[in-house]
Every structure is written in C-alpha cells, then in structure tokens.
Design a protein around this motif. Structure first.
Motif, PDB file in Angstrom:
ATOM      1  N   LEU B 239       1.018  -1.045  -0.079  1.00  0.00           N
ATOM      2  CA  LEU B 239      -0.039   0.061   0.308  1.00  0.00           C
ATOM      3  C   LEU B 239       1.037   1.205   0.125  1.00  0.00           C
ATOM      4  O   LEU B 239       2.006   1.036   1.206  1.00  0.00           O
ATOM      5  N   PRO B 240       0.450   2.384  -1.393  1.00  0.00           N
ATOM      6  CA  PRO B 240       1.093   3.592  -0.368  1.00  0.00           C
ATOM      7  C   PRO B 240       1.035   3.849   1.026  1.00  0.00           C
ATOM      8  O   PRO B 240       0.303   3.778   1.606  1.00  0.00           O
ATOM      9  N   PRO B 241       2.142   4.943   1.744  1.00  0.00           N
ATOM     10  CA  PRO B 241       2.450   5.011   3.122  1.00  0.00           C
ATOM     11  C   PRO B 241       0.830   5.656   3.787  1.00  0.00           C
ATOM     12  O   PRO B 241       0.207   5.576   4.518  1.00  0.00           O
ATOM     13  N   GLU B 242       0.184   7.003   2.090  1.00  0.00           N
ATOM     14  CA  GLU B 242      -0.950   7.086   2.716  1.00  0.00           C
ATOM     15  C   GLU B 242      -1.968   6.808   2.996  1.00  0.00           C
ATOM     16  O   GLU B 242      -2.491   6.423   4.313  1.00  0.00           O
ATOM     17  N   LYS B 243      -2.339   5.212   2.738  1.00  0.00           N
ATOM     18  CA  LYS B 243      -3.378   4.280   2.583  1.00  0.00           C
ATOM     19  C   LYS B 243      -2.870   3.315   3.709  1.00  0.00           C
ATOM     20  O   LYS B 243      -3.799   3.048   4.713  1.00  0.00           O
TER      21      LYS B 243
END
Lengths: 88, 669
Positions: B239-243
């Motif tokens: 997952l992308p860090p923000e997600k």
C-alpha cells in the motif's frame, strides 16, 4: 461470545469451564478452545505460563519433592482488562 | 468410487491433464492421513513443501474415468498464520486454487473442528465437510444429524469412518457433484457486529486496488482487522504510505475487533451444534457434574472437605501408629546393639551414636510408615480429581473472607512447600498485593509442617489425634484468613481477579501413579533425614551433651533456659522451645530435637507436657516462623526490612496463639 467469556473473568470467583459453558450456553470443549485462542491473542494468561512453580532458587530443592500437579488456571491479562474496560 | 481392483489398475504417478485437485484440510489427528491413504493407496508421493521442513503428501486416483489429485495439507487449528503449517495451508488454498477443499473433522468433538471450517469457508474454494470418526461419536452417544448440519451450513456434509473405508464413496460423490456445479452451494458465514462491518468496508475500500493477485480483498480486509501479522506486513509493503496510515488508524481504533470477529465464529459454531448435534444425557461427564453439585457446593462441599480431612488423619493414625511403635521398638534394639558393639569406646562416642544419630535422625525415620500412609491417601485424593475441588472450595472460602485475586495461586502452591509459594507471588502485578501474599504464605501448612503434626499428635493425644490434627489445620487456615482480612483491609484494597480453573473428571485412582507419588515423597523425606536432619541432630546432640554430659547442664540448656520465661506463658519447658528453634533449619528437626532431649518420645513426652501445653506447642509449630529456605526466599523477593517484619510477625502470632490456647486449654483440661 469471546467478549462474554472475558466478561466472566471481570467479576465473580473461581469458575470451572463447565460453569462458564453453562453461563454462555455452550459446551466445555468450546470454552476450552476459546480460552486457548484468548491466551494466544494475549487476553488471558495461564498459570502454567507464569512459571510460578519454580523451586530452582530454593536451597533445599535437592532434598525436596513437593512439586505436585497444579490445576490449570486462566485469568485476564492487562490487555484483557483493558478490552473489558473499553467495553464498559 | 470404483472398486479396489479398478483403483489399483488406474492409479499412477503421472498427473492427468484433466485431473481435479482435492485438498484435505483439518486439525491434526482427525484422520486426514487415513482418508488420504484410502483414496490414493500406493499412488502417493511424500516430500517437503517447497522451501519448508513441513511434510507434503500428494497422491492420485481415478474414479469413474475422472482423474483426481489429492493434496494433504498440514494439520492446523486455524488459518491465522501463527505457524508454518497454517501459512502453508492457507497459501495453498488461495494460490493453487484447488477444485474442492475437503475439511475433515472429528465428529466426536465437532465443535472443536468447526472454527477451521469457518475460516476456510471465507477462502475462494468450494468446501465439503467430512465428518470422520462418526463411529466414535456414535459410541459416545453423540448423534449428528448430517442432513440438518448440511442445511445449516449450506455445504455438502458426508459422515464417514475412514479407518473402515465407510463413507469414502459418498465423499467422492459429493466432491464430484460439487466440482461439476450440480450442488446448490451457498455457505452460511458467521456475521460480525455492524460497527465492525462498517470499518471492514472502509478497510476494503482502501486495500482493494492493491491486494495481491488471487487473494480475495474482503478476506484480506477481515484478516487485517483480526491482526494477522503476515498479511499486515504484506499489505504494508504493497500500500502507498498514506493509505497504509489510514488502514493503521483503523487497526488502532479497533484493536479488539478480533474479539467480535472470532466471537462471531464461535456463535456460528454454537448455532450449528445446537441445530445438528444431540448429546447423551448420562455418562462420565454427567457423573462428575452430579458429584460436583455436592462437592463444590459452598456449604456441603465444605462439610465433605472437613470430613475427608478428618478421615485422612484417622486412617493415617489407625494404620500407621502400630507400625511406628514396632519400628520404635526395633530402634531401641538397634541402640542397645550399637552400645554393646562399642563397649570400651569413649562414652561420648557411644552417646553420639545412640542418642544423637539413632535417637535423633533415627527416630524421625520411624515415622516413615505414618507419612507413607498420609502421602498415599493424599495421592488417592489427588488422582481421583478431588484435590482440584479442594482448591475450588478454598477459593470460595477465601473470597468470602475478602482474600482473593491472584494471591490464590501462590497460596495454593504453599500446601506443597512455602518456597514456590513465595516465588509464585511474582505473578501479582501490584507491589502491595505481592507483599501481602508473601506475608501470608508461611501460614499455609506445608508438607513438612503437616508431617511434624502427623507425627506428634498421636504421641500427645492418642486416640483423639485425628481430631486434634484436623483442628490444627483448620485453626491454621483460620489464622491465615483472619490475618488476611486484617491486612486486606489496610493493604490489599479493591483488587478482585477471577479465574477459570479446569476441574478434571472424577475417575478411579491409578495405583501406579499413586505408588510413584508415594515413592517420590518417601525418597525426598529419606534424603532430608539423611542430610539436614542428621546434621542438625548431631549438632543438637553436641550442644546438649557438652560440657558435662548432662543435658540439663549443657550449652543447649543454657540457651534454652534463657528462653524459658517466654515458654512459661504456654507451659512449655526449654526443651520444647529449643525444638521449635531447630525447626528453623527444617521443620522435621522438631522431632529429632525432642527425641535427643527427652529420649523415648512415646513415654516421656506426654508426661513432660500437660495436654494444654502440648496443644499450645502444636499450635506454635503450625504458626511458627518457616524454615530457613522460606525466610531466604522472602529476603530474596522483598528486602531485609520485610523479612524481619515477616519473621517478627510470625513469632508474635505463634506466641500469642500458643499462650491463648494454653490459657484456655488450662481451663478445659
């Protein structure tokens, strides 16, 4: 049902699994399984895991034989107590 | 399934292109391997799962022209990735996409196996439930309505007895029907609370686009919410860090969601069992429950406990005392023989061997028959399952007196030895409660203290010994409760912890187990008699013999007389007080010291102490400071100050109790 089992340990006294099973309306076998799962998840602790029966430090341990089969007991861990407080 | 001859003819090790894959899943020891062997016969290959040390079994068979490949998954209790086996099992089902998963369960303990089924149903593979060992269930009077269970689960259910090959044809037929789409497959899943359904939907929305191929996103979302470590690590990478941060926030806010998710599975299991399983109304469990209605009842259970305790002492004395008297006679003959043998040797040497060694440690040994009977009766009580009920009753009693919580386990251990009892107090989190437990633990009558009481009461009280010993144990526990109440009121406030405690089924005692229990205790007692008690006996004799050879003018008498003013209040002479002091090294030394100072215990001791004084002495023995090992452990677990408090408190309590018992006894006797 796991929450109900934990709740049984927030009040009351020593209870055999059969009594817990009666209260939860289930079988002792299922209570045993739930107990194992709650230990694995860190909500309950068993006395066997607490190493309470060690005689290794006793100066008389070489001439003594008092370690008997201890009954297995389970009680709430700090995590279990926290979970129950949140529920309240 | 085709006949045996056809099977043998068509089995081969080469996989067919049109082969259907059947995966066998289940807990260990449910008969998975038996089913695997019946299905595949010799057409099987045993190796390891790629890169793992876990055994992999793959086999083949042909039935009605259809080739099947059977994969036996490692035995697992769930699919939470707690072990290598669980990871292999779930990854195989997800990544290899078997045509059918056969979940094998033990019909006799169906509820224990259904949790795994509840987890496997969430994976993308059609499932057949194989109710193996149906014969064992029937033998135990458990009836499983497989048609009802099938309707409740919404999946095919096949009862079978794989060991006898029964139900295997039906199992293959069910696999065939399911794999060809002829079965109306609509599994019913456990449901979770609406609050968690919402958060589940939010996590699903966050991870949907980044789920690994073949992995069902809703399953990943559920496992993440359960706190599955392997999937958490996997999704954190993908997952992308923000997600991931948002997903993590959900975990943080719902860290106890597992209680709801797994709890829902247990409720689902309970519904299935209630619908399809009929249990016997009588049997061993019924007998245990029946007995426990009385034996764990707060009132009747206590009455029975007191009666059992009385019976233990009565039996011990009735059988053991004559044997002890006989051994005592033998010991007298041995003393005479040694004295004759050493004719001409220095007087002190003869006295050392006859009075110090034979009269001290030897006298302790004559009580071995009494202790063997005592241990045997205790062993029988433990092996039948009754001792666990004693613990149960004790807890109720302690609760009613305000003594409860985690102190229970250490105090329970104290009946064996006070050392593990004090070490066991480490499990108590709060310092004050831990301290209270350590202060109370020496008041639990340990095995050694009980041995001394068991030996001395018949000497003082003859036929009434059973009653006196019984009363002493009860009195000791009452003092503990009283002190606990006092300390609890001022130290241990507000802590209340409950326990689940396993109560074993009652059963007939196994005499091999009891024999071993008695043997171990006898060996421990003999070792103690041959080391500590012998050593102390010799030291006591030296101090009681020198400088003049007259015990009344010895160094020991000099020290003992210094204590005499304390003993006057209890009618105790210096010899009795000295015996109490030597019990500080090991409790059994009381007997050895009395024997050295008085000679023949059986005849002299009852005349040296009045009944009131004897009772006061026994009370003091029960409540006196524990042995040096216990005191050293208290020092190790607390500090010098609290060790002195403990010793001082016990000296005071035992002295006050002794004085009270003597003064009151004086009025009665």
């Amino acid at each position: 049902m796991l929450q109900q089992l934990l709740r049984q340990l927030t009040h009351g006294q020593l209870q055999p699994p059969e009594e817990v099973a009666r209260t939860l309306g289930t079988t002792p076998a299922l209570v045993a399984q739930m107990t194992e799962q709650l230990v694995a998840r860190g909500y309950l602790q068993s006395n066997a895991a607490q190493g309470a029966t060690s005689c290794a430090h006793c100066p008389l341990h070489t001439v003594c034989n008092t370690i008997k089969r201890q009954p297995r007991l389970w009680s709430l861990t700090a995590k279990g107590e926290r979970a129950m407080r949140k529920e309240v | 399934m085709a006949g045996k001859s056809e099977n043998k003819a068509t089995r081969n090790a080469t996989p067919a292109a049109d082969s259907l894959t059947i995966t066998l899943a289940g807990q260990p020891n449910v008969g998975k391997s038996t089913i695997f062997n019946v299905l595949t016969g010799l057409s099987q290959h045993v190796g390891n799962w790629p890169g793992k040390t876990v055994e992999q079994k793959v086999g083949k068979f042909t039935h009605a022209g259809q080739n099947y490949t059977v994969v036996d998954l490692p035995g697992t209790y769930s699919l939470t990735a707690n072990s290598e086996e669980e990871r292999i099992a779930r990854n195989f089902i997800i990544q290899e996409e078997p045509d059918v998963v056969v979940v094998v369960v033990d019909a006799a303990v169906l509820e224990r196996s259904l949790y795994l089924l509840a987890e496997i149903l969430l994976l993308p593979a059609p499932v057949v439930l194989a109710l193996n060992m149906i014969d064992v269930a029937e033998q135990e009077g458990i009836q499983i309505e497989s048609a009802v269970l099938e309707a409740a689960l919404g999946i095919p259910v096949v009862p079978l007895n794989a060991a006898r090959g029964r139900g295997i044809r039906e199992l293959i037929a069910a696999v065939e029907t399911l794999s060809t789409g002829q079965y109306n497959y609509h599994p019913r899943y456990p449901t979770i609370l609406p609050a968690h359904q919402e958060v589940l939907a939010e996590i699903l929305a966050l991870i949907q686009d980044d789920a690994p191929p073949l992995y069902p996103p809703n399953w990943i979302a559920l496992k993440l919410l359960e706190g599955d470590e392997e999937l958490t690590a996997l999704m954190e990478q993908r997952l992308p860090p923000e997600k991931w941060e948002q997903v993590y926030q959900h975990f943080y806010a719902h860290e106890d969601a597992i209680l709801d998710i797994a709890g829902a599975r247990y409720e689902w299991i309970e519904r299935m069992i209630r619908a399809a399983v009929i249990r016997p109304k009588v049997g061993q469990v019924g007998l245990t429950a029946h007995l426990d209605k009385v034996l764990t009842h707060p009132l009747w259970g206590t009455v029975v406990l007191l009666a059992v305790l009385g019976f233990v002492f009565w039996l011990t004395y009735a059988l053991g005392s004559p044997l002890q008297a006989w051994l005592d006679g033998l010991l007298g003959l041995l003393g005479d023989y040694v004295a004759t043998l050493l004719h001409g040797a220095p007087v002190w040497l003869v006295a050392l061997l006859t009075d110090g060694v034979i009269g001290g440690a030897g006298m302790v040994l004559t009580f071995l028959p009494i202790l063997l009977i005592f241990f045997a009766v205790l062993g029988i009580l433990e092996d039948t399952g009754y001792m666990a009920r004693v613990a149960f009753l004790t807890d109720r009693f302690m609760h009613s007196m305000g003594l409860h919580g985690k102190s229970f386990i250490p105090l329970l251990l104290g009946f064996g030895c006070n050392v593990p009892s004090i070490l066991g107090a480490r499990i108590i989190e709060t310092k004050r409660a831990r301290l209270l437990t350590i202060l109370l633990a020496p008041l639990i009558p340990c095995t050694a203290r009980m041995a001394v009481i068991t030996v001395l009461t018949p000497i003082f009280f003859g036929a009434a010994a059973g009653w006196v010993a019984w009363g002493l144990v009860v009195f000791s526990l009452l003092v503990l409760v009283g002190l606990g109440l006092l300390l609890h009121r001022f130290i241990l406030k507000g802590e209340q912890v409950a326990f689940i405690m396993e109560l074993p089924l009652y059963h007939l005692p196994n005499f091999q187990t009891i024999g071993l229990y008695v043997w171990q205790n006898a060996v421990a007692f003999l070792k103690k008699a041959g080391t500590i008690i012998l050593g102390v006996s010799i030291i006591i004799w030296i101090f009681s013999y020198f400088p003049t050879g007259d015990p009344t003018e010895s160094y020991l008498a000099l020290t003992g007389r210094w204590l005499e003013p304390l003993g006057v209040w209890m009618g105790l002479p210096w010899q009795a007080l000295t015996a109490l002091l030597t019990s500080f090294i090991a409790k059994e030394n009381t007997i050895a010291t009395l024997s050295i100072l008085y000679g023949d215990l059986e005849t002299v001791l009852p005349t040296a102490l009045t009944p009131a004084a004897a009772l006061a002495f026994l009370v003091m023995q029960m409540l006196f400071i524990p042995c040096v090992a216990v005191v050293a452990t208290i020092k190790q677990e607390t500090n010098t100050k609290w060790t002195l408090v403990s010793v001082g408190m016990l000296l005071f309590i035992s002295w006050v109790a002794g004085v009270l018992v003597y003064q009151l006894g004086h009025l009665v006797f």
